[in-house]
Design a protein around this motif. Structure first.
Motif: not given
Length: 86
Positions: A66-86
């Motif tokens: 349903v989704l491309h591998k790199n798209t999911v990797a990018r979104k996960l990376s960004r979300l993880t970074r946002r959570v880490a900076t809290l």
């Protein structure tokens, strides 16, 4: 318009699959929104839990095509970074 029986069947199949894939994408977006809303609220624990729940859903989207591998990797990376900076 489709003339052959095979083409008619493909049209039926494609509409059914589009409905299923749309539901999958919607479900993944809901999981992502939970992480983002927790981040905006500044709740690190809730954001981490939501991220933990979102990761397998996003990976499942890749596995189902349903989704491309790199798209999911990018979104996960960004979300993880946002959570880490809290």
């Amino acid at each position: 318009m489709a003339n052959t029986p095979q083409a008619k069947k493909r049209i039926r199949r494609n509409t059914a699959r589009a409905e299923i894939n749309g539901a999958r994408i919607s479900r993944i977006r809901s999981f992502i929104k939970r992480v983002e809303s927790a981040c905006e609220a500044g709740d690190k624990e809730a954001a981490a839990e939501a991220l933990k729940a979102a990761q397998p859903e996003m990976a499942r989207g890749v596995a189902r095509g349903v989704l491309h591998k790199n798209t999911v990797a990018r979104k996960l990376s960004r979300l993880t970074r946002r959570v880490a900076t809290l």
